[in-house]
Scaffold this motif. Structure first.
Motif, PDB file in Angstrom:
ATOM      1  N   TYR C 230     -35.879   6.316 -71.446  1.00 19.55           N
ATOM      2  CA  TYR C 230     -36.125   4.963 -70.889  1.00 19.55           C
ATOM      3  C   TYR C 230     -36.274   5.489 -69.240  1.00 19.55           C
ATOM      4  CZ  TYR C 230     -35.197   0.644 -68.017  1.00 19.55           C
ATOM      5  OH  TYR C 230     -35.339  -0.429 -67.308  1.00 19.55           O
ATOM      6  N   ARG C 231     -35.954   6.257 -68.797  1.00 19.65           N
ATOM      7  CA  ARG C 231     -36.146   6.343 -67.234  1.00 19.65           C
ATOM      8  C   ARG C 231     -37.353   7.111 -66.961  1.00 19.65           C
ATOM      9  NH1 ARG C 231     -33.705   5.664 -63.278  1.00 19.65           N
ATOM     10  NH2 ARG C 231     -33.931   7.698 -62.209  1.00 19.65           N
ATOM     11  N   HIS C 232     -37.521   8.201 -67.961  1.00 18.56           N
ATOM     12  CA  HIS C 232     -38.790   9.114 -67.628  1.00 18.56           C
ATOM     13  C   HIS C 232     -40.093   8.628 -68.655  1.00 18.56           C
ATOM     14  CE1 HIS C 232     -36.327  11.539 -64.975  1.00 18.56           C
ATOM     15  NE2 HIS C 232     -35.575  11.404 -65.796  1.00 18.56           N
ATOM     16  N   GLY C 233     -39.782   8.087 -69.587  1.00 19.65           N
ATOM     17  CA  GLY C 233     -40.854   7.789 -70.483  1.00 19.65           C
ATOM     18  C   GLY C 233     -41.700   9.080 -71.427  1.00 19.65           C
ATOM     19  N   ALA C 234     -42.393   8.725 -72.248  1.00 19.99           N
ATOM     20  CA  ALA C 234     -42.799   9.824 -73.269  1.00 19.99           C
ATOM     21  C   ALA C 234     -43.795  10.823 -72.449  1.00 19.99           C
ATOM     22  CB  ALA C 234     -43.602   9.039 -74.453  1.00 19.99           C
ATOM     23  N   PHE C 235     -44.279  10.363 -71.316  1.00 20.39           N
ATOM     24  CA  PHE C 235     -45.480  11.247 -70.747  1.00 20.39           C
ATOM     25  C   PHE C 235     -45.086  12.185 -69.925  1.00 20.39           C
ATOM     26  CE2 PHE C 235     -49.078  10.713 -67.485  1.00 20.39           C
ATOM     27  CZ  PHE C 235     -49.899  11.850 -67.755  1.00 20.39           C
ATOM     28  N   ILE C 239     -39.075  16.114 -69.973  1.00 23.19           N
ATOM     29  CA  ILE C 239     -38.272  16.723 -68.952  1.00 23.19           C
ATOM     30  C   ILE C 239     -37.225  15.331 -68.622  1.00 23.19           C
ATOM     31  CG2 ILE C 239     -38.270  17.378 -66.420  1.00 23.19           C
ATOM     32  CD1 ILE C 239     -41.008  18.490 -66.924  1.00 23.19           C
ATOM     33  N   GLY C 240     -35.733  15.522 -68.675  1.00 24.17           N
ATOM     34  CA  GLY C 240     -35.128  14.642 -68.457  1.00 24.17           C
ATOM     35  C   GLY C 240     -34.427  13.846 -69.712  1.00 24.17           C
ATOM     36  N   TRP C 241     -35.215  14.032 -70.980  1.00 25.86           N
ATOM     37  CA  TRP C 241     -34.526  13.294 -72.102  1.00 25.86           C
ATOM     38  C   TRP C 241     -34.468  14.140 -73.273  1.00 25.86           C
ATOM     39  CZ3 TRP C 241     -38.689  12.329 -75.467  1.00 25.86           C
ATOM     40  CH2 TRP C 241     -39.909  12.512 -75.016  1.00 25.86           C
ATOM     41  N   GLN C 242     -35.135  15.367 -73.523  1.00 23.46           N
ATOM     42  CA  GLN C 242     -35.120  16.196 -74.835  1.00 23.46           C
ATOM     43  C   GLN C 242     -34.160  17.409 -74.431  1.00 23.46           C
ATOM     44  OE1 GLN C 242     -35.890  19.615 -75.594  1.00 23.46           O
ATOM     45  NE2 GLN C 242     -37.928  20.043 -74.623  1.00 23.46           N
ATOM     46  N   VAL C 243     -33.032  17.421 -75.257  1.00 23.06           N
ATOM     47  CA  VAL C 243     -31.892  18.248 -75.061  1.00 23.06           C
ATOM     48  C   VAL C 243     -31.773  19.299 -76.424  1.00 23.06           C
ATOM     49  CG1 VAL C 243     -29.338  18.589 -74.815  1.00 23.06           C
ATOM     50  CG2 VAL C 243     -30.841  16.690 -73.412  1.00 23.06           C
ATOM     51  N   PRO C 244     -32.098  20.396 -76.413  1.00 23.27           N
ATOM     52  CA  PRO C 244     -31.929  21.455 -77.563  1.00 23.27           C
ATOM     53  C   PRO C 244     -30.572  21.512 -78.048  1.00 23.27           C
ATOM     54  CG  PRO C 244     -33.097  22.555 -75.638  1.00 23.27           C
ATOM     55  CD  PRO C 244     -32.601  21.040 -74.999  1.00 23.27           C
ATOM     56  N   ARG C 245     -30.270  21.354 -79.107  1.00 19.75           N
ATOM     57  CA  ARG C 245     -28.875  21.152 -79.656  1.00 19.75           C
ATOM     58  C   ARG C 245     -28.924  22.245 -80.974  1.00 19.75           C
ATOM     59  NH1 ARG C 245     -25.388  17.197 -78.229  1.00 19.75           N
ATOM     60  NH2 ARG C 245     -23.957  18.921 -78.648  1.00 19.75           N
ATOM     61  N   LEU C 246     -27.868  22.633 -81.240  1.00 18.40           N
ATOM     62  CA  LEU C 246     -27.744  23.510 -82.614  1.00 18.40           C
ATOM     63  C   LEU C 246     -28.029  22.583 -83.600  1.00 18.40           C
ATOM     64  CD1 LEU C 246     -24.438  25.409 -81.340  1.00 18.40           C
ATOM     65  CD2 LEU C 246     -26.400  26.320 -82.325  1.00 18.40           C
ATOM     66  N   PRO C 247     -28.503  23.176 -84.841  1.00 13.60           N
ATOM     67  CA  PRO C 247     -28.506  22.475 -86.253  1.00 13.60           C
ATOM     68  C   PRO C 247     -27.241  21.879 -86.385  1.00 13.60           C
ATOM     69  CG  PRO C 247     -29.665  24.805 -86.267  1.00 13.60           C
ATOM     70  CD  PRO C 247     -29.051  24.844 -85.029  1.00 13.60           C
ATOM     71  N   GLY C 248     -27.220  20.678 -86.656  1.00 18.98           N
ATOM     72  CA  GLY C 248     -26.035  19.962 -87.229  1.00 18.98           C
ATOM     73  C   GLY C 248     -25.621  19.145 -86.144  1.00 18.98           C
TER      74      GLY C 248
ATOM     75  N   LEU F 199     -45.457   4.603 -73.756  1.00 23.81           N
ATOM     76  CA  LEU F 199     -44.303   5.662 -73.029  1.00 23.81           C
ATOM     77  C   LEU F 199     -42.689   5.406 -73.649  1.00 23.81           C
ATOM     78  CD1 LEU F 199     -45.657   4.673 -69.210  1.00 23.81           C
ATOM     79  CD2 LEU F 199     -45.912   6.924 -70.582  1.00 23.81           C
ATOM     80  N   MET F 200     -42.761   4.455 -74.532  1.00 21.74           N
ATOM     81  CA  MET F 200     -41.674   4.458 -75.260  1.00 21.74           C
ATOM     82  C   MET F 200     -40.395   4.171 -74.461  1.00 21.74           C
ATOM     83  SD  MET F 200     -42.233   7.206 -78.388  1.00 21.74           S
ATOM     84  CE  MET F 200     -44.120   7.343 -78.596  1.00 21.74           C
ATOM     85  N   ILE F 201     -40.875   3.155 -73.497  1.00 21.55           N
ATOM     86  CA  ILE F 201     -39.878   2.562 -72.354  1.00 21.55           C
ATOM     87  C   ILE F 201     -39.522   1.114 -72.815  1.00 21.55           C
ATOM     88  CG2 ILE F 201     -39.448   1.963 -69.843  1.00 21.55           C
ATOM     89  CD1 ILE F 201     -41.056   4.418 -69.231  1.00 21.55           C
TER      90      ILE F 201
END
Lengths: 302, 302, 302, 302, 302, 302
Positions: C230-235, C239-248, F199-201
């Motif tokens: 919501y804050r940063h948008g897809a463009f 940065i600021g919203w995708q977070v790598p996690r472990l499978p599961g 932007l999916m906002i």
């Protein structure tokens, strides 16, 4: 685009009366029912003859339309053109040719019809038969400058049409076979998104994938009764759970469907087809139904 | 609940071999394929005879199972019990009766089978025929203390089974007719949620609505190929878009389906039925498939 | 399929130690980190050298793996093979060739790497450069019987990699260009579905569409923090919203992704790549992370 | 994290028996029921006394747990600490203080309880009362190095607890008032996501928003019966449509909930609370329920 | 159907003024507020008396309406007919009877009201009281040819109406009890879908399930503020998250709701009830609100 | 609210002609394009000068508008006010100041523009530059009683604007930085929900979160072509999958967006911005586009 209507639901009115009323309510085009005037077909929404193609005066029809500021978007005759009884089939094929002649005489570009189907034979066999019977019909129309627009309705509503329905042209898979067999430019679709709802086929994508083949558009709507689907399941062919509704009362998102039509350059008529049983039985009610559909579509048809 | 498997996919192994392997991999029950040993039926997943009901020794079968710590959840024979060819139908009905006898002899409570169907006749006519042919079969089983569990598969996979499929018992609407005609307590379902996925019937609700009729459960899974559905539409009977998968690879939410089973008090066997073409062709691969399904279900079957 | 892991996250352990632990915990394959032993690259999860390709004994490596009952699924070296600094690029290209040599020497079929990117130039220009630099690399590998599997990560995590990221091979559109330029059969993907989550690309469809090009599979997962989006948008490039996690722990539905892999016949290794910051910093925690991922995937990898 | 269980559902067993069984089935911690041994409370799942806090030997309890390789995650006593009858309330407050003493004596960090509620008075009035009664209780615990973890259950299951339920601590809005009134660091939540399902409160977001206040986690699950919700509506307080289930059979997505817990650094115990009526009534069944929940959670608790 | 409005929001205008304005803006019917002219009730949207049922001339009212081409869809008086204070309750019951008399005198078929509720007693007790007090009221109306349409609003907006709200008739479960107790054909619903939104009750299904009991329809809308729901949860009775809006600004899909009404044969009035705080405070703003709602509904009301 | 339009799409018409047509079609306000009359900017939808701010007579403009019953909602000039070429930037900043002067002279409250961006530098650096260049511009406007409303468009449509686009003001995160740097009350947004779609906002939440900063509203719409998103992914900046559409043909739910605007008290103009390529190229078509958008919005703008 223009907003029109299919005259078949106003069977009791003369073409003159239909035209006067449609014009006064803001419609811009008519899709004129052209079943044989002699009648015979008793199917719901069929058998109506607003132009008797065996005996009509093109000039006076055109004058009538002109007087009311209306165009004819297509001539409509929806029999089973692949009827298994060859005698019957030849009869309806012959009348279809006369409707084509009438269109040519009237300067109407499009004739709308069903491909038809032998409901008791599987699709591959029907496609075989399609490849024999349909090329000359399309050719006949082409020679006269007329386009054939086949509607994508499976024509199954009850066990009477079970199992295969009376019109094979209801899926992209079937269309691909049809257009492969008859690539002629005057062969295309009278696209009705409502059937695609219960067939669970994405109607927006159809708008994009078959852009070049969309000659005419039917505005009918449909809803799926969830409880009926639970009881009967998808394999039942919609019997017991698909219910035709007027545009505005069903599940088609007309804004997005029309958006797809504009996107691919469609700029002909959106023609309201009225088969909602809740708005039938008396002329007043049928008209109310048409007006509701008009209200729902009018904002998007400019 | 117990976790079991249907032996039909391991056609090359003897019952002894199946039992030994299943036991070593943590299965607790077998659903034993009982087609006629003489063979004849060449259908995929059919024709397997792990117990030759015409010639077997109940004591030694029980000993074999016992040795491996396994129960028999049901005897399985899935022919077309409403085959339109009366001679053939009587033959399969007769074999069904012998499977029932075998179950009684073995102390197995359940025989699983298909109601069958004349694929070329509409449902109402088939139900008529069902009302004639099935009551004596259910009665025969009842007299011997055996329950009949019919599977809810429409048995349509290609145009060979078109239009109606070879088993009418695939929808709640049909079940209601069936149970109205045969209210006997020993007549119920071998419920397989996978078919309900492509039929778009809510399998959790089925768990609640037909609680008293769920005698046995098949764990098979299925996925809908979205592009195939777009091309062929719901009316095509799944041809071109329904793909059987192993539990864990499909669209059934097993946690919620099993939750419904527990909620209604089902406490018999969940039996893996293996029809995933990606895990076929060699014994090793078939076994890997069973193990994947076991891994997916095991946590919920206690 | 086999379940493996990428050794890079266990940088402090020797290959011997990694192999012993992985084997004891039920893993079946290793994807061995092969950065230059001399180091230099300080990037997170990079710079690890579990096999020093400049100085190693293939026989003893194979013996080590054999002892632990493990296969090598691929050699892993993920630099920027299109680095804009030509000197640096040639250096990493050269090391890549040595990794290929090592794979050939070890009988390992696959080398995994990044295509790379000049982050400051638009995709079309980078594709131009790709067409010059990559064909000889792929050819070099092909001559040695080695396949190149490029990972589909955009390599953008912060403004340091902005705007274009350090690897162009992150979209089907880019893959199509790449495979058009290099149709060689030994050029394909090390497919990681996690990146596709934040790119909002359907990973199941990718499984079907690129079946022939999937040489290797990374099991990493990812979640989208909705408030960050919501804050940063897809463009904003994640940065600021995708977070790598472990499978599961992430948004990939591994059951359905693996189902697609089985469907298209993939039968190599699913290799856990560990980049979840909550399971880092101490060996014990890293191992717990691997075990959680193993638990989540193990049921489906048979 | 560790996987534990709340002993209350195993009321018929001694602590010794519970510990032995839990340990043998792979559990790592117990949340020990500490209702007054003298009994009195007949509420379902309450009144159980696995440690009689009025008469116990800390060393022997610790030895018992040690022997079985188990930790105590918290002592559990869930009465109505804001009961409108002051005499009763003081009695339960007094017992709560004794449970706190017991925790201190045992070196157990956490005591779990309910805030309580006067069900007949609106939330603002109850919060007033909370502000009077609770600070000394939290202070008492703080002086002894014990944390108070209050569970977020509204304690309404039937018209007996109508209208307000017996525990006000069920919403973020209430928690904010509570933590504003008592900012002490030893006052937090025993977070149970199941209640949040029927309250339609996002449990993942709760994980992030109340990270610092999550002292303990209950693993209970729940499902909403859709037909019940249709009949009774959201305002009915869940009566008629919320059904407690075991983890794995309900609507909580445990993978994502646990992912949020890891993300915020929670690393204590996930403790299975068993209130599923389908797995009750006999010890064997209760245990099967615990095992099913363990199977569902075990992969994610490392 | 006809489009109408409830006059209560235009309290400052005389019936004459309301009628003139409504007619000029295309409304076709009025639902006339008939609270006691002497006033007394200060509740928002209540206490309005557009017809003083204690002193009015039916002929002149009818003439007024006639002049403006308007029908009266119902007389509206919404007090707490089950008020716990018997004196007050008898007073409002008595006024309700006078409104019924007025309807009879005016030839108006329907009187709309609330069942009422003792907010401090649970539903089962209130239903008991309903069974005593309501049958004579319905009987009184029936004798005069008048139907009673009770609105389905829980009448809870703040802690003032907590816990039970001032009208018990808000759920299908309650309606079933009510209609079982009073099966009279002149007892039904003034159905308002907006309340069903926050109660999370499917309003389309209500259309089908209670077809015979839908005497009148309120067009009010509502939205759920998601953040408020997160903070307060479903058990809070909507306080803090349900916000009344005008039709067209809320979450009701009016096309599908009206579609259900047509499907079941409803053909009376859809009457806009205006309670949107953003369109209040000055006559101009109230009127703008009505016009927006009219614009949103008009296309579907034919 | 009032319904208006941005004049830029009618570049071929004079302001007089635009005003006459807009008025006749029911529009109530114009957002007047004020690019430099001397031209120069060839960007699509830019460079239009309906008021030449360097040479115009305020009285005659006002008279023209008055005659047509129209208000001016804002003056529109959307250049790159942070253009990296300082000479060019100063030129456009200077023209912006003249547009502000013109607004003051006309008594128009709002000037709409872009913040601008150096597309080749990352956001943090651009924000630095914003903090230098923008405060004097806002101050200049404030001194003249004019508000600056910046549009939230990223200004990236093709690789020409890659990577950063020509306007940084596209996300809540950026707005927060901007408003922190310039808290002046005359600095706000010309909010266009269409960009937020790709932007999916969440545009409804934006309505609530930035209520005080919404000075003006653009009604443009947009659709995401799903297949394009699959091919290019979210990181591609919309290239290949975001398609501007007219309101009514796109994905914005205007009813809910306008509902949020009413909820927060916005009561200025909703101004249609026309950038739908399917309704371009000839005046008639452009006008049809405006009318379609008007039809879609008109019901909600009262």
């Amino acid at each position: 685009m223009k907003l029109g209507l299919l005259t078949a639901a106003l069977a009791e009115l003369s073409l003159e009366q239909v035209a006067a009323w449609a014009s006064s309510e803001g419609f811009e085009a008519l899709e004129v029912a052209c079943w044989p005037a002699a009648g015979g077909e008793a199917r719901r929404y069929a058998g109506v003859s607003h132009i008797d193609v065996d005996a009509f005066d093109p000039d006076s029809v055109q004058a009538l339309l002109s007087r009311n500021g209306l165009a004819i978007s297509s001539l409509a005759y929806y029999p089973n053109n692949l009827h298994p009884d060859d005698a019957h089939r030849e009869e309806v094929n012959a009348h279809l040719r006369r409707v084509i002649d009438a269109a040519a005489a009237l300067g109407v570009e499009i004739v709308g019809t069903f491909v038809g189907n032998d409901k008791d034979r599987p699709l591959p066999e029907n496609l075989e038969r399609f490849r024999e019977i349909w090329p000359p019909l399309v050719h006949y129309a082409g020679e006269r400058g007329v386009k054939i627009a086949v509607e994508n309705c499976p024509m199954i509503f009850s066990y009477d049409e079970w199992p295969g329905g009376n019109n094979l042209a209801w899926s992209p898979a079937a269309w691909d076979e049809m257009f492969a067999a008859i690539p002629d430019e005057n062969f295309g679709l009278n696209l009705d998104p409502s059937h695609l709802v219960w067939l669970m086929i994405d109607y927006e994508r159809v708008g994009y994938d078959y852009a070049d083949r969309i000659f005419h558009v039917h505005a009918k709507d449909l809803e799926i009764r969830r409880d009926g689907l639970y009881r009967h399941g998808a394999f039942s062919g919609g019997i017991g759970w698909q219910v035709p509704r007027l545009p505005g009362l069903g599940e088609v998102r007309w804004d997005r469907f029309v958006a797809a039509l504009y996107a691919v350059g469609y700029d002909h008529v959106v023609s309201i087809e009225h088969e909602d049983r809740r708005f039938e039985g008396e002329e007043e009610l049928v008209k109310r139904g048409f007006l509701l559909a008009r209200n729902a579509l009018r904002p998007y048809v400019v």
